[in-house]
Enzyme design. Structure first.
Site, PDB file in Angstrom:
ATOM      1  N   ASP B  91       0.860  -1.189   0.000  1.00 23.30           N
ATOM      2  CA  ASP B  91       0.000   0.000   0.000  1.00 23.30           C
ATOM      3  C   ASP B  91       0.898   1.241   0.000  1.00 23.30           C
ATOM      4  O   ASP B  91       2.115   1.130   0.013  1.00 23.30           O
ATOM      5  CB  ASP B  91      -0.945  -0.036   1.206  1.00 23.30           C
ATOM      6  CG  ASP B  91      -0.189  -0.008   2.525  1.00 23.30           C
ATOM      7  OD1 ASP B  91       1.062   0.037   2.510  1.00 23.30           O
ATOM      8  OD2 ASP B  91      -0.838  -0.038   3.574  1.00 23.30           O
ATOM      9  N   SER B  92       0.286   2.397   0.015  1.00 26.11           N
ATOM     10  CA  SER B  92       1.086   3.619  -0.115  1.00 26.11           C
ATOM     11  C   SER B  92       1.623   4.107   1.218  1.00 26.11           C
ATOM     12  O   SER B  92       2.495   4.950   1.272  1.00 26.11           O
ATOM     13  CB  SER B  92       0.223   4.721  -0.710  1.00 26.11           C
ATOM     14  OG  SER B  92      -0.771   5.096   0.235  1.00 26.11           O
ATOM     15  N   GLY B  93       1.100   3.594   2.307  1.00 23.29           N
ATOM     16  CA  GLY B  93       1.480   4.089   3.620  1.00 23.29           C
ATOM     17  C   GLY B  93       0.584   5.211   4.106  1.00 23.29           C
ATOM     18  O   GLY B  93       0.585   5.568   5.274  1.00 23.29           O
ATOM     19  N   ASP B 270      -8.105  -7.706   0.117  1.00 25.03           N
ATOM     20  CA  ASP B 270      -7.179  -8.048   1.196  1.00 25.03           C
ATOM     21  C   ASP B 270      -7.844  -7.718   2.518  1.00 25.03           C
ATOM     22  O   ASP B 270      -8.720  -6.852   2.575  1.00 25.03           O
ATOM     23  CB  ASP B 270      -5.897  -7.212   1.113  1.00 25.03           C
ATOM     24  CG  ASP B 270      -6.126  -5.792   1.623  1.00 25.03           C
ATOM     25  OD1 ASP B 270      -6.776  -5.015   0.891  1.00 25.03           O
ATOM     26  OD2 ASP B 270      -5.714  -5.477   2.752  1.00 25.03           O
ATOM     27  N   CYS B 308     -11.434 -30.419   4.537  1.00 24.59           N
ATOM     28  CA  CYS B 308     -10.594 -29.248   4.241  1.00 24.59           C
ATOM     29  C   CYS B 308      -9.169 -29.719   3.965  1.00 24.59           C
ATOM     30  O   CYS B 308      -8.623 -30.514   4.719  1.00 24.59           O
ATOM     31  CB  CYS B 308     -10.626 -28.288   5.421  1.00 24.59           C
ATOM     32  SG  CYS B 308      -9.435 -26.948   5.282  1.00 24.59           S
ATOM     33  N   CYS B 310      -6.400 -28.094   4.212  1.00 24.32           N
ATOM     34  CA  CYS B 310      -5.343 -27.322   4.875  1.00 24.32           C
ATOM     35  C   CYS B 310      -4.491 -28.244   5.739  1.00 24.32           C
ATOM     36  O   CYS B 310      -4.913 -29.339   6.104  1.00 24.32           O
ATOM     37  CB  CYS B 310      -5.937 -26.201   5.720  1.00 24.32           C
ATOM     38  SG  CYS B 310      -6.387 -26.679   7.400  1.00 24.32           S
ATOM     39  N   CYS B 313      -6.361 -29.339   9.149  1.00 26.42           N
ATOM     40  CA  CYS B 313      -7.444 -30.331   9.068  1.00 26.42           C
ATOM     41  C   CYS B 313      -6.939 -31.646   8.470  1.00 26.42           C
ATOM     42  O   CYS B 313      -7.307 -32.717   8.939  1.00 26.42           O
ATOM     43  CB  CYS B 313      -8.599 -29.792   8.233  1.00 26.42           C
ATOM     44  SG  CYS B 313      -9.377 -28.341   8.970  1.00 26.42           S
ATOM     45  N   HIS B 339      -5.496 -22.755   8.479  1.00 29.05           N
ATOM     46  CA  HIS B 339      -6.842 -23.142   8.061  1.00 29.05           C
ATOM     47  C   HIS B 339      -7.608 -21.946   7.485  1.00 29.05           C
ATOM     48  O   HIS B 339      -8.234 -22.042   6.429  1.00 29.05           O
ATOM     49  CB  HIS B 339      -7.637 -23.753   9.214  1.00 29.05           C
ATOM     50  CG  HIS B 339      -9.076 -23.909   8.870  1.00 29.05           C
ATOM     51  ND1 HIS B 339      -9.558 -24.992   8.165  1.00 29.05           N
ATOM     52  CD2 HIS B 339     -10.136 -23.066   9.032  1.00 29.05           C
ATOM     53  CE1 HIS B 339     -10.845 -24.822   7.928  1.00 29.05           C
ATOM     54  NE2 HIS B 339     -11.229 -23.658   8.444  1.00 29.05           N
TER      55      HIS B 339
HETATM   56 ZN   LIG Z   1      -8.698 -26.698   7.471  1.00 28.87          ZN
END
Ligand SMILES: [Zn+2]
Ligand SMILES: [Zn+2]
Lengths: 554, 415
Positions: B91-93, B270, B308, B310, B313, B339
């Site tokens: 970002d620009s700050g 974001d 899931c 991840c 999990c 996760h």
């Molecule tokens: Zn997960």
């Protein structure tokens, strides 16, 4: 089935009972399959609330230094029944905590051996244990049922170690011995037919007696005496002595160090840490003198006992102390909590055994030398010194990428295989849609990456980023495991004499005063406190007010 | 930057595109995790990559304070400093300056603030912001904008909008002269508060500069404005912005917000929410968030979310263990962060898949049905999606519609 003994001495036999020794720990599973062989002396990794501090599961599995795991049970007492006892299967601890049954051996203890906080007294039939909801009394029968459900690879019998203020009277020590003996007999006793409790496989016993050599001898002798008639029922297959049922010996050094420093503080008032952020063991230091005292106490315990059982050391405070215990006793499995704690306070370990002949390791600054001419054991990465330091964490280990480059550096340094020094890109990535493969087409899996820079960890420490501790924990465990590999190599190659020479060289090279620890701890506390007030805390307040938005993640 | 739209939803404004930057290809729409201080909370860059993430965000304001530009330059830029080989956005700050510093004063020259080091008055100009972002070396950099809180009304909003346009010109000029514009891509930020006519003026101005900007962000939102106004501003901007430029909605992270934005034509978003909430023990699932600190999870031997992929999990970590460790062990924060980032990535990956296969409207309906279920749908989501031809309530006469933000949280601290 006939399973192998837990421990086998390897290498040439020692002249006496004590001295540097190598061995092998074999962990067999209930069905007789061998899952783990560890060459000793070896590292025992400490856990907190069931996890290796700062390491997510994937990082635990990346850290090849982790084989033996010490699991204190007490944090799970905050619920009744403890959740660990509700897990199904043949390896409930591995299943629940995410350890690999084929790679990790779990030693279950009731209390965290590095926790020296003051506790209410134990009773004739309970140990006072600590959990987030306060003190819990654990009886020998409760312990036995927990162990029966958890099925650990090794388990430490309950022991009566007073954590009430020292000094402890003769009467207290006698009571401690009586209780510890009774509790050991209890866990060894085969259950009555109607009980659904099986006898644990590898029972370790903590050798009690505190800092009184006579009390320690007395406890050890009780182990080898013919079993008293009243203990006999259920102690079968016939055990002639309690020691017959014991697979190995545990020494908790934390209370011994605490007693040493309590004695010292009666003459000079060295303050105990008042800050709640500090552990009671953080200020414990070793010296040649404390090692002599420890060796004397451990000899008193081991004199009456056979030499062929493994000796497990909890909470040593320095590599110097470990080396002397290897040299003068012959210890086999050694808890690494001091090195893991170093990762908490921002220290990256940078030492080796045997001591490198050339300590001016190329292209990475070596640890600082103190006024006594000895080097620090690592780097306090909080120090402003490291703000611009782009080198790998340890000067005495190479990083994986330089070691594997076409033109490796001309010095034959060993490689630190930790994920901070030798990171690799992941072997695979999760694809979240069928077009995602386009995003990763050019990216090589499992490729060595440049090592983490000291300046980066310095930055992470000062910005209170948790990643710093994850990186340091992986590195420190790996460095310590490498240290034990060096210990084994020297013993195997040169025996007692060369080992003694190398210990001396280590002692003259590396600083045992650990001024580095004091400095790191001070800077760590400063950053912790700054977080509690001042600019950062104001920023956090503002952001708490808006849980989302373009706020930053502090 | 190479930007190519691969597929468009036949009903909504959603689209799938491929964005090639100096550090690789990122498929859009995507969610960008925030690494404020050059680290995703507790994770290594390799762990982030393993999650299937290849575009993250650093905050310029923070990196400029620590480690400082000098250290980043010595390291060869922020990518090398943090060991991140993939795409990076800064970002620009400016936003942090305004929100974190008490004494910031905006002048035509730039933002005047008290240095956090010595209290001395310090000026962040548009040129300075770009210069700092050049040193950081992110693949996408943002113009300095004149940020006013979302709820501001009156002439200050218009003043800030026009100043943002003027500062964009200064950023463009500085960026192009630097010779960095072939490797770093400058995004403009559309301002104009909650007033449609100001947004339109800003859009007109910025679109005329299209050939000199790589993409557009929609700024000035996520500051407590009503959601029914929020989505209308997003829609207005996304409708006008050119097809062949990526559109970035700043500070958006709740799953329902993400999906509404994607349906309105947004490509990137974001937010710190998934990583922050993880540290407090909250895990995101397709059936709504779970507060793992609650006692009801203490003996629950299920993973956070069945199926899931991840690391948490898929390695069988139970809710019970996370209940035991959440907020007490950093490793619990790491596990829930892993996760949650995968959850965000799956929400967006599922959107990409559905847009490609022409089933995005159904994907939206299924998601809302699972996520909100009987608790009721946020009214603003229903309205927003209706505006692009998706009726969430179709065939669901019994579904409640909750006015206001309508978020469903399991946030009680009772253990
Ligand atoms: Zn997960
Ligand atoms: Zn390392």
């Amino acid at each position: 089935m006939a399973s192998r003994p837990l421990f086998t001495l390897t290498g040439s036999p020692l002249a006496g009972k004590y001295g540097p020794r190598t061995g092998r720990i074999d962990i067999d599973r209930q069905d007789g399959t061998s899952i783990l062989q560890t060459d000793t002396p070896a590292l025992l990794t400490a856990t907190s609330r069931g996890v290796v501090p700062h390491l997510s599961r994937d990082n635990v599995h990346l850290t090849k230094a982790i084989h033996h795991i010490q699991l204190p049970f007490e944090s799970f007492l905050d619920r009744n029944p403890p959740v660990l006892t509700l897990v199904e299967g043949t390896q409930p601890l591995h299943t629940f905590l995410g350890f690999d049954p084929n790679k990790h051996a779990i030693t279950l203890t009731l209390r965290d051996p590095s926790d020296g906080r003051k506790m209410p007294p134990n009773g004739n039939d309970f140990v006072s244990a600590h959990c987030t909801r306060g003190v819990r009394k654990v009886s020998p029968s409760a312990w036995k049922s927990y162990v029966s459900k958890c099925k650990p690879d090794l388990v430490v019998a309950l022991s009566d170690t007073p954590f009430t203020p020292a000094p402890h009277s003769q009467k207290r020590l006698t009571k401690s011995i009586e209780r510890s003996i009774a509790w050991l007999a209890d866990i060894l006793r085969v259950p009555l037919p109607d009980e659904a409790i099986t006898r644990p496989r590898n029972v370790l016993v903590h050798l009690a007696g505190g800092v009184e050599a006579e009390a320690r001898s007395e406890f050890a002798e009780r182990l080898t005496e013919p079993i008293e008639q009243r203990d006999a029922p259920g102690l079968s297959p016939p055990l002639n002595t309690l020691d017959d049922g014991v697979a190995g010996y545990v020494f908790d050094l934390q209370p011994l160090h605490a007693a040493f420093s309590a004695e010292a503080s009666r003459t000079n008032s060295s303050p105990s840490p008042a800050n709640e952020l500090l552990h009671s063991s953080d200020r414990q230091r070793s010296s040649p003198e404390t090692s002599i005292a420890l060796v004397e106490l451990l000899h008193a315990s081991l004199d009456p006992l056979p030499a062929d059982k493994p000796r497990i050391i909890n909470s040593p405070v320095s590599p110097h102390e470990i080396l002397r215990l290897v040299r003068d006793i012959g210890v086999d499995l050694i808890d690494g909590s001091w090195a893991q704690r170093a990762a908490d306070i921002g220290i990256a370990l940078d030492f080796r055994f045997p001591t490198p002949t050339d300590t001016s390791c190329a292209n990475a600054p070596v640890p600082r030398a103190r006024a006594n001419g000895k080097r620090d054991l690592g780097h306090n990465l909080f120090d402003a010194l490291y703000r611009h330091d782009r080198s790998r964490l340890a000067s005495c280990f190479l990083d994986g990428q330089s070691a594997s480059s076409a033109v490796p550096p001309p010095h034959g340094l060993p490689v630190c295989e930790c994920h901070a020094c030798s990171p690799r890109s992941p072997a695979s990535r999760i694809l979240h849609s069928s077009v995602d493969s386009q995003a990763w087409a050019d990216v090589r899996p499992y490729a060595l990456q440049p090592p983490v820079m000291r300046s980066y960890v310095h930055h992470l420490l000062h910005t209170h980023e948790m990643s710093s501790h994850a990186l340091l924990a992986m590195h420190n465990l790996t460095a310590l495991s490498r240290f034990f590999a060096g210990v084994r190599e020297v013993i195997a190659r040169g025996g007692q004499e060369e080992f003694e020479r190398e210990v001396e060289r280590f002692e003259t090279t590396y600083d045992e005063g650990m001024a580095l620890w004091d400095e790191a701890e001070r800077m760590w506390l400063e950053v912790e406190r700054a977080r509690g007030k001042g600019r950062l805390s104001r920023e956090r307040e503002k952001q708490a007010a808006s849980m989302i938005g373009t706020a930053v993640d502090l | 930057m190479q930007f190519e739209v691969l597929a468009k939803c036949h009903t909504t404004r959603a689209r799938v595109s491929r964005m090639r930057l100096a550090h690789g290809v990122t498929m859009l729409p995507t969610f960008m995790p925030v690494a404020t201080q050059a680290a995703i909370k507790g994770l290594t860059p390799q762990q982030v990559e393993a999650l299937g993430v290849n575009l993250i965000l650093n905050n310029t304001y923070h990196l400029n304070l620590r480690p400082g530009i000098e250290v980043l330059k010595e390291a060869g830029g922020a990518h090398k400093f943090q060991g991140w080989n993939h795409n990076l956005l800064t970002d620009s700050g400016g936003f942090q300056l305004v929100s974190l510093s008490k004494f910031t004063k905006i002048t035509e020259e730039g933002a005047l603030f008290a240095s956090p080091f010595d209290g001395e008055p310090t000026m962040l100009t548009p040129e300075e912001s770009i210069s700092i972002q050049h040193a950081i070396g992110a693949d996408i950099i943002m113009q300095l904008d004149d940020v006013v809180p979302s709820l501001t009304v009156g002439p200050r909003v218009e003043e800030a909008m026009w100043r943002t346009v003027r500062w964009l010109d200064r950023c463009i000029n500085f960026h192009q002269k630097s010779g960095r514009d072939d490797v770093q891509n400058l995004f403009a930020i559309v301002q104009g508060g909650l007033e449609p006519d100001l947004r339109d003026k800003c859009l007109d101005e910025m679109i005329t500069r299209k050939d000199r900007v790589a993409g557009y962000a929609i700024g000035g939102l996520s500051g407590g404005e009503e959601k029914d106004i929020f989505w209308r501003v997003i829609k207005q901007c996304a409708d006008s912005l050119p097809e062949d430029r990526p559109r970035y909605s700043m500070g958006i992270g709740f799953a329902e917000d993400l999906l509404v934005c994607v349906a309105l034509g947004v490509d990137m978003a974001d937010c710190v929410f998934p990583t922050r909430t993880a540290r407090f023990g909250v895990a995101l699932t397709r059936n709504g968030p779970l507060n793992l600190r609650l006692g009801k999870h203490a003996t629950d031997m299920r993973p956070i979310e069945e199926g899931c992929p991840c690391p948490t999990c898929s390695s069988g970590t139970t809710r019970a263990l996370l209940n035991h460790t959440a907020t007490l062990e950093t490793a619990a924060a790491h596990a829930i962060t892993q996760h949650n980032l995968v959850f965000q990535a799956r929400v967006m990956g599922g959107a990409r898949e559905a847009i490609m296969s022409g089933t995005f409207p159904q994907y939206l309906k299924d998601f809302f049905s699972n996520y909100f279920g009987d608790a009721g749908y946020p009214g603003w989501c229903v309205n927003a999606l209706k505006s692009v031809g998706v009726d969430l309530l179709e065939g669901r006469p019994d579904t409640k519609v909750i006015p206001g933000d309508g978020a469903k949280w399991e946030y009680s601290d009772a253990a």
